[in-house]
Design a protein around this motif. Structure first.
Motif, PDB file in Angstrom:
ATOM      1  N   GLY A   8       0.814  -1.195   0.000  1.00  0.00           N
ATOM      2  CA  GLY A   8       0.000   0.000   0.000  1.00  0.00           C
ATOM      3  C   GLY A   8       0.856   1.257   0.000  1.00  0.00           C
ATOM      4  O   GLY A   8       2.025   1.245   0.386  1.00  0.00           O
ATOM      5  N   SER A   9       0.257   2.346  -0.442  1.00  0.00           N
ATOM      6  CA  SER A   9       0.934   3.638  -0.450  1.00  0.00           C
ATOM      7  C   SER A   9       0.698   4.345   0.887  1.00  0.00           C
ATOM      8  O   SER A   9      -0.410   4.343   1.413  1.00  0.00           O
ATOM      9  CB  SER A   9       0.385   4.504  -1.584  1.00  0.00           C
ATOM     10  OG  SER A   9       0.822   5.837  -1.465  1.00  0.00           O
ATOM     11  N   ASP A  10       1.758   4.942   1.437  1.00  0.00           N
ATOM     12  CA  ASP A  10       1.664   5.729   2.662  1.00  0.00           C
ATOM     13  C   ASP A  10       1.911   7.185   2.304  1.00  0.00           C
ATOM     14  O   ASP A  10       3.032   7.566   1.956  1.00  0.00           O
ATOM     15  CB  ASP A  10       2.702   5.234   3.681  1.00  0.00           C
ATOM     16  CG  ASP A  10       2.811   6.117   4.910  1.00  0.00           C
ATOM     17  OD1 ASP A  10       1.997   7.051   5.058  1.00  0.00           O
ATOM     18  OD2 ASP A  10       3.711   5.875   5.734  1.00  0.00           O
ATOM     19  N   ALA A  15       6.173   4.536   5.600  1.00  0.00           N
ATOM     20  CA  ALA A  15       5.951   3.087   5.514  1.00  0.00           C
ATOM     21  C   ALA A  15       5.502   2.723   4.101  1.00  0.00           C
ATOM     22  O   ALA A  15       5.528   3.538   3.184  1.00  0.00           O
ATOM     23  CB  ALA A  15       4.910   2.660   6.554  1.00  0.00           C
ATOM     24  N   GLY A  16       5.102   1.467   3.928  1.00  0.00           N
ATOM     25  CA  GLY A  16       4.538   1.028   2.667  1.00  0.00           C
ATOM     26  C   GLY A  16       5.465   1.183   1.475  1.00  0.00           C
ATOM     27  O   GLY A  16       6.682   1.103   1.593  1.00  0.00           O
ATOM     28  N   ILE A  17       4.857   1.415   0.320  1.00  0.00           N
ATOM     29  CA  ILE A  17       5.588   1.543  -0.938  1.00  0.00           C
ATOM     30  C   ILE A  17       6.733   2.551  -0.832  1.00  0.00           C
ATOM     31  O   ILE A  17       7.854   2.308  -1.300  1.00  0.00           O
ATOM     32  CB  ILE A  17       4.617   1.978  -2.066  1.00  0.00           C
ATOM     33  CG1 ILE A  17       3.665   0.839  -2.445  1.00  0.00           C
ATOM     34  CG2 ILE A  17       5.398   2.462  -3.294  1.00  0.00           C
ATOM     35  CD1 ILE A  17       4.264  -0.269  -3.252  1.00  0.00           C
ATOM     36  N   LYS A  74       8.736  -8.439  -2.684  1.00  0.00           N
ATOM     37  CA  LYS A  74       8.197  -8.447  -1.320  1.00  0.00           C
ATOM     38  C   LYS A  74       6.733  -8.037  -1.345  1.00  0.00           C
ATOM     39  O   LYS A  74       6.295  -7.285  -2.225  1.00  0.00           O
ATOM     40  CB  LYS A  74       8.981  -7.529  -0.387  1.00  0.00           C
ATOM     41  CG  LYS A  74       8.820  -6.051  -0.626  1.00  0.00           C
ATOM     42  CD  LYS A  74       9.024  -5.217   0.653  1.00  0.00           C
ATOM     43  CE  LYS A  74       7.817  -5.309   1.579  1.00  0.00           C
ATOM     44  NZ  LYS A  74       7.857  -4.356   2.707  1.00  0.00           N
ATOM     45  N   THR A  75       5.984  -8.540  -0.392  1.00  0.00           N
ATOM     46  CA  THR A  75       4.609  -8.088  -0.202  1.00  0.00           C
ATOM     47  C   THR A  75       4.498  -7.415   1.153  1.00  0.00           C
ATOM     48  O   THR A  75       5.120  -7.819   2.129  1.00  0.00           O
ATOM     49  CB  THR A  75       3.591  -9.241  -0.273  1.00  0.00           C
ATOM     50  OG1 THR A  75       3.856 -10.189   0.778  1.00  0.00           O
ATOM     51  CG2 THR A  75       3.654  -9.950  -1.613  1.00  0.00           C
ATOM     52  N   GLY A  76       3.685  -6.366   1.177  1.00  0.00           N
ATOM     53  CA  GLY A  76       3.379  -5.681   2.414  1.00  0.00           C
ATOM     54  C   GLY A  76       1.883  -5.728   2.626  1.00  0.00           C
ATOM     55  O   GLY A  76       1.293  -6.798   2.671  1.00  0.00           O
TER      56      GLY A  76
END
Length: 270
Positions: A8-10, A15-17, A74-76
């Protein structure tokens, strides 16, 4: 070398992407991305989540993999069971190392993974994983165990290996103790631990994303699992212990400091 993050985008960048791309860049790896959700987010919390459609998640991933030679993925935050299934259907066709950060809850407490998605993660995604990097609360959800002792960590780690994961990094930041200790289980190899000084700070937004992204970058560069995990621990420990002190809540870690200090950090491995 090229790595890909599916997350996801932060909007606050911690965090995230955004954290993943910064980490890839600092470690000398070209970063690509597949955005699973947009968040309205800052250091004070998550104020809105807007998931991407499964079709568009798949379109992004196909576009990356059809053109670029990705060496690690990677997956988040995957948000829901449908997105997990869509990602798995494409990754099943690949033979690329997969690092799964089982993102469930943001630092401010907001849920980032729908309840029905936990089962999809366990049954569909984790069997494909090269590395899984749960913190203690995430490991408790995935295994159904209460984790308080070294024995609990051992049992939970073995449970996750039994799902098909090749390597499990049980992050110990949520446990009590003067030192922070992560326990690493690798199928067919001896378990080892990484110990670092516990740095008391509230500026830990994005630590899990950053750690898993650093592992992904190192694997993309050809490092062994053990080498990649230890170097990633060095990266994130430096990022935590040299905070940027920005924002009014849980501020981000410092992605710049690893390169500035040439990767110098004491991580005891035993």
């Amino acid at each position: 070398m090229i790595a890909c993050t599916i997350a996801g985008s932060d909007s606050s960048g911690g965090a995230g992407i955004q954290a993943d791309i910064k980490t890839f860049q600092e470690l000398g790896v070209f970063g690509t991305s597949v955005i699973t959700a947009l968040t309205a987010q800052n250091t004070l919390g998550v104020h809105g989540i807007y998931p991407t459609t499964v079709d568009f998640v798949q379109a992004q991933l196909k576009a990356v993999l059809e053109d670029l030679e990705v060496k690690a993925i990677k997956t988040g935050m995957l948000f829901n069971a449908e997105i997990i299934a869509g990602v798995v259907s494409l990754l099943n066709e690949q033979h690329i190392p997969l690092i799964v950060d089982p993102v469930m809850i943001a630092k401010g407490g907001a849920s980032l993974l729908q309840q029905q998605a936990v089962l999809a993660m366990k049954e569909q995604l984790l069997p494909l994983a090269t590395v899984c990097t749960p913190n203690i609360p995430e490991a408790e959800v995935l295994t159904g165990r209460t984790i308080e002792t070294a024995e609990d960590i051992e049992l939970a780690g073995r449970d996750l290996l039994a799902l098909g994961v090749k390597c499990v990094v049980m992050k110990g930041g949520h446990l009590q103790g003067e030192k922070a200790i992560d326990t690493v289980f690798i199928s067919g190899e001896p378990t080892f631990m990484m110990e670092t000084e516990r740095y008391e700070t509230k500026h830990t937004h994005g630590t899990g994303c950053t750690f898993s992204a650093a592992i992904t970058a190192e694997i993309a560069k050809g490092s062994s699992l053990k080498e990649a995990i230890i170097e990633a621990k060095t990266f994130v420990q430096l990022a935590i212990s040299n905070p940027l002190n920005i924002g009014h809540g849980f501020g981000p870690t410092n992605h710049f400091v690893y390169r500035q200090q040439q990767g110098t950090c004491k991580v005891n491995v035993f």
